[in-house]
Design an enzyme around this catalytic site. Sequence first.
Site, short mmCIF file in Angstrom:
data_model
loop_
_atom_site.label_atom_id
_atom_site.label_comp_id
_atom_site.label_asym_id
_atom_site.label_seq_id
_atom_site.Cartn_x
_atom_site.Cartn_y
_atom_site.Cartn_z
N CYS A 88 1.41 3.80 -0.02
CA CYS A 88 -0.04 3.62 -0.03
C CYS A 88 -0.80 4.88 -0.42
O CYS A 88 -1.90 4.77 -0.98
CB CYS A 88 -0.51 3.11 1.33
SG CYS A 88 0.00 1.41 1.65
N HIS A 335 -7.47 -3.68 -1.70
CA HIS A 335 -6.40 -2.68 -1.58
C HIS A 335 -5.35 -2.89 -2.67
O HIS A 335 -4.21 -3.27 -2.39
CB HIS A 335 -5.78 -2.77 -0.18
CG HIS A 335 -4.73 -1.74 0.11
ND1 HIS A 335 -4.63 -0.53 -0.55
CD2 HIS A 335 -3.72 -1.75 1.02
CE1 HIS A 335 -3.61 0.15 -0.06
NE2 HIS A 335 -3.04 -0.57 0.89
#
Lengths: 389, 438
Positions: A88, A335
Amino acid sequence: MRNKVAIVGAGMTPFGEHFDRGLEQLAADAYRTALAGVDKGIDPADIEAGFFANVMGSLGGNEIPSGATLANAIGLPGLPVSRIENGCPSGSDSIRIGAMAVASGVHDVVVVVGAEKLRERPTKESLLESGRVGHPILSYANTAATIFAPQAARHMHEYGTTREQLAMVAVKAWDNASLNPNAQRQASITVDDVLNSPMVCSPFTVLDSCPQSDGAAAVVLCRADIAHRFTDSPVYIAGVGLATEGLYYHEKTRMTGWDCTRLASSRAYEMAGITAQDLDAVELHDCFTGTEIMTYEDLGLCEEGAGGKLVESGDTTLRGRIPVNPSGGLLAKGHPVGATGVAQVVELFGQLREQAGARQVSLRNGKALQHNVGGYSVGISVVTVLSRD
Amino acid sequence: MVAAGSYTPSFSVRRGRHRVLVANGDEDAVTLAIEAAQDCLTRYEGPVDELHLAFARPELVNGPQAEIVREAAGLDAGVTVSVSAGDSLAGLAALAAAMNAVQAGRVRSVLLVATESGDSERVSAGAVAVLVADSDAPALRPGAQRSAGDVVYGNWTDGDGVRHLGDGRYLDRYVADHAKAALAALIAMDGPPPAAVTGVAAAAVATACGSDRSAVLPDRGVAGPLLAVLAAGSAATGSAATVVATTASRAVALSIEVDAGTRPLLPTLPGPVPELPEPIDVRSSPPLSLPGSSPFFRRSARELLRLEGARCDGCGHVVFPPSQRTICPSCHGYGFTPAPLSRTGRVYTFIVNRFLPTGFGDQMILVLAELDDGSRYWAPTSGMGPDEVEIGAAVELRVRRFTDDGGAPVYAMKFVPPRTARDGAGSTGATTESRNVA
């Protein structure tokens, strides 16, 4: 490296389900938006190197996991481009590495692009395929939710954090996103909506979780001392920190947050010469509501255990003491993993230049913080401190 | 026989007229054998020279199953391993072989494990382990075995076990005749009746041989005869007894002597177990991130099957998994010594995941537990519902199957309820598992 590197252009695509745009198109869209955002213009020939954040290439996506993918997408075959995959934090790590390349004197101007197509495959075969990544036994059946939820459950047990407090994070994120035309979520929700949405992985419901998104974001970095060629209002990279922690659950020393975030933020604060009290805005990694609450504590925005009360107090809303995720965050802006960290910096670039429109926060010190945490076992965090002077 | 252990799974189902114990979907002949072997070895301190495994299914013989059991039982690669598969009397044949080997002085000790996955209609799942050793201590001493049988047309064996295609009363008669003949060959017909009877037509055999109905034991397939030996031995301290075990075509009678002062070896058997309306069948499971055929599992087998970490020689810090942690994160030393982790602990945090990748099913509970030695371990649960898991709850780590990936099963630790909870708070009600439920 404090203030040796400037951001002179930033742009992103809307985040969402881009069924009509492929990875290369999204990357090029973000790149063009970033170049167009350079106040005094920039010639692509000025760009000396590229850094490309993309995660799905490692998870069975259709992307060729290569720097050449970006170089060709932006019409610059031949450009030195590294693909960076660090879970991430890939996008923010790409900015960090790009900044180091500039600060080291190797390059004067570089572009950083993060791009992701999570919706290219059906939901259960996309990011959830991380269930088949890593150690066959110790990482068995991991998904994005299972690597963040155990900490949330323990935090609730130790500190009495409630599901309602978790839900308030989502409500705030959706409120902010509705002011952001690039956000995936364009509506408002209530605490009850969050609590009553289907359970994904205890204690997280669907609305406690970020969506799966397509999208891309890009920034142009250059030597601070030449930034005036491109803009009169650059934003400086004041500090960066990356840290790792125990890889497997059993190796983590604390289960109420992430030591890597504490370490990364302390490194970034130290490099920038500031503390959490100096920040005007924070874009942090709210992949799940609980992640935001624990990250408040890890970044020093409140005391250990007080994260739930912080969101409940309203201090992290747009008009609060320390606005968190004015963009809508991962929860509501979206995201697209590789793009996420870059897009957070795009948001703070606009905030520090007071171009954020309806979601503009009030600036006191001209400092803002970007944060990611993750990496398949949540063992890595990147924190970036930005400054307008 | 100086020690014994057993394992029976925690669920019962009704199959036709029969109530049987069934294994959970991630248990099989291998995990049952591991449980029984570990249970037995908790009662035995000495060396183990040989391991013999008796399976009910021949397809298990040439696979890695025996070596998986050896490794998980903590027996090193130097232990001689042998395997048999056959009818439910295979365990008795192996027992005779083990006795001969020890009596001849060829080996000091043999760990004998008979494991029954209970796939056929009437047979309960379970495993039994006995330790045969050269010992002067009071012990249960198996003696001679005699068998009798004849040509019984009409018996048929398939995946569901042995069936008799004719009148069921034919079968009762044939098997009773075999049992009487085997007994007659072993002892005079006016000797005491068998103290334990198990196998096909056990009730008819008991009646024909003059045994009390309490001598009839549930059919546990290949594990049944050894359990019968232990049951008879436990009831006969300081004296002798006989045991009869049957298939549809053959019977074996075996005499045992039990030294005065021998502790009962009959392992604790479960009390009433929860009934499930349907047999559990979750045997299908998705592939792992690496196939079982990968060299990864060869490197990792010991640490994963034994839950074996490594302790830093310099500072005592324990790492896991040792195959991936060769430099100490605490003192940066390079030297390590194997260190088993504790298998018991308490839930530190947990999740109930209801949104899983394709193939993983609808729900999975995953637990991070703090083990009794202070280390932690993360694993799925087995045989625990969401309501049974809470922070602070006691759990144990046991070997279970993670995948069967096209016939290349992989085993590692999962969390299960503590044994006392599984066994109905220590009840020894061996006969609560009733046969022929009306």
